[in-house]
Write a protein that holds these residues in place. Structure first.
Motif, PDB file in Angstrom:
ATOM      1  N   ASP A 223      33.868  45.706  47.094  1.00 24.50           N
ATOM      2  CA  ASP A 223      33.089  45.176  45.971  1.00 24.50           C
ATOM      3  C   ASP A 223      33.935  45.101  44.693  1.00 24.50           C
ATOM      4  OD1 ASP A 223      30.424  44.344  44.841  1.00 24.50           O
ATOM      5  OD2 ASP A 223      30.753  46.107  43.597  1.00 24.50           O
ATOM      6  N   GLN A 235      31.913  39.134  43.290  1.00 29.03           N
ATOM      7  CA  GLN A 235      32.662  40.392  43.276  1.00 29.03           C
ATOM      8  C   GLN A 235      32.112  41.274  42.155  1.00 29.03           C
ATOM      9  OE1 GLN A 235      35.684  40.834  40.917  1.00 29.03           O
ATOM     10  NE2 GLN A 235      36.338  42.774  41.791  1.00 29.03           N
ATOM     11  N   ASP A 238      27.725  45.159  42.937  1.00 30.33           N
ATOM     12  CA  ASP A 238      27.129  46.492  43.058  1.00 30.33           C
ATOM     13  C   ASP A 238      27.319  47.281  41.765  1.00 30.33           C
ATOM     14  OD1 ASP A 238      26.406  45.933  45.623  1.00 30.33           O
ATOM     15  OD2 ASP A 238      28.110  46.970  46.530  1.00 30.33           O
TER      16      ASP A 238
END
Lengths: 293, 293
Positions: A223, A235, A238
């Motif tokens: 990530d 990208q 999270d």
């Protein structure tokens, strides 16, 4: 056989089996949404684990395709529901519109619901499995998918947003959310043999638990280090979502060490089963943390 | 035993079994949402049908509680998802806030998902059933719940809003959406006997199909003749939602005749099984269209 050939062959056999499993339906819209979600690329990691475990116990050829399809249906239903506006509210999945964006929210809810039913219908309807195998597979899959498995983990994940978890809490969450189905994949592969040794089952379960955690840690690393193109989603998403990740708790290097430690645990189980570097399960363990998407 | 005692006893046994089945869980919020939805009153018609069919084939005492709980979990999950904002967007269910209003939308999605897994886990984990019974029950329940059963019917229902269906289209829809699980209830009850006669199974399936349609017709009639208090939802809400109903196609009297015709078909199957007016299945058939909620 090289790992690459094994993964390519598994993906291709699985996808042709899935295509055949869903030719008819009472609603064209529902069938389309199910096809769209089931055949939207993906590494097919879980099916590859089922096949490798089934090869290990020398189960009859091709039987692995039954639990592999069922697992993939459960996995895909969980992604479809996870992407919903009330959950992660994602617009893209593997670079394509998510099910509710391509169809509608109601269709995505129902497609997920139907996929879960079909997973159990597929196993219970398999003429090539004995009633005992069907019972054991349904029991394992249903427990791994339910309130004390995957869905329980998703619930904890939702409740943990904007909270900082400890490393143990984060591991417990992922052991349920991702790990339960990965560990089930190995056990379902072994259950393709009609009298599998309980020690083999237990070691495969622990191998699965360890690579499951390593898989999630690798996801957290990707990530922040991967590219949007390879990931099929933005990208850093999270990080932006204020979720606890291994990278946040341990840093990239610390997370890498933890992933390697889990892979070592997994390999210890293989060593105890007298499997070495050339075995497919060994190569799959390395692949889990070396993949770029 | 009177019908009233039978219904009360069934409801009470079922609810105490369900309470015990869900004592633990990894997430308190998820467990609460599942309990809230599972124990939110309800007539427990499907469990009563399971028990009556199980009594008919003289299955071992109490075994009916296993498929009855599983059926109720599937039924309740479908109600929880059906009430979601993206589906029917209902605020009340049996006079109480719907699951997503009481908890959250994400919790309601996950509670429904977990309930479906738990239904299959419960059957597959039952020590009192043989592997063959488990296989047959899981197969039947999964097929009745999935894309060619209940969920398929819900999808057609959604696609039919603001359209006028023919009587055949409306019956096909309800045969899937409501009928599949009602017919499965009878068959699951009979499968509690470990070597049930195929003719009995087929007749119970047809009885179930007929009372399932009658049940839906009665629902449509109650929507216009019932009281908001008894129904636990606003009277006339189906009419307002621009859905096709039996009352819209046939009028109240025409719908009543059609319901009676279906109940006669159901009773013909009972007569062929040498069951008369005093049998519980006969009384249940009458109850289906005489109930006031």
């Amino acid at each position: 056989m090289t790992l690459e050939t094994f993964l390519t062959e598994t993906k291709s056999s699985l996808e042709s089996a899935l295509t055949q499993s869903f030719q008819q339906g009472v609603s064209d819209e529902l069938t389309s949404a199910i096809h769209y979600s089931l055949l939207n690329g993906g590494k097919r990691l879980r099916p590859s684990l089922v096949r490798a475990a089934s090869d290990l116990v020398r189960a009859p050829d091709g039987l692995w395709l039954i639990p592999a399809q069922a697992l993939e249906m459960i996995h895909v239903y969980s992604l479809v529901h996870d992407d919903l506006p009330a959950m992660d509210d994602d617009d893209l999945r593997r670079g394509k519109p998510t099910c509710h964006r391509q169809f509608s929210e109601a269709t995505a809810i129902l497609a997920g619901d139907a996929l879960q039913s079909e997973a159990f219908a597929l196993i219970a309807g398999a003429e090539a499995l004995s009633p005992r195998q069907i019972r054991d597979m349904v029991r394992l899959l249903a427990q791994s998918a339910g309130a004390r498995g995957m869905v329980g983990g998703q619930m904890i994940d939702l409740a943990s947003e904007q909270k900082t978890l400890t490393l143990n809490e984060l591991s417990d969450l992922h052991r349920l959310k991702t790990g339960a189905l990965i560990s089930a994949s190995l056990q379902l592969g072994a259950l393709c043999h009609d009298s599998v040794d309980v020690e083999i089952l237990a070691r495969l379960a622990r191998y699965g638990d360890a690579i499951g955690l390593a898989f999630q840690i690798a996801d957290d690393i990707l990530d922040v280090t991967g590219t949007t193109e390879k990931l099929g989603k933005p990208q850093g998403s999270d990080l932006a979502a204020e979720k606890s990740t291994y990278v946040k708790l341990l840093g990239v290097d610390g997370a890498r060490s933890e992933a390697l430690r889990q892979i070592d645990c997994a390999k210890n189980e293989l060593t105890a089963l007298k499997l070495g570097h050339d075995s497919m399960l060994w190569q799959l363990a390395d692949y889990i943390i070396e993949r770029d998407h």
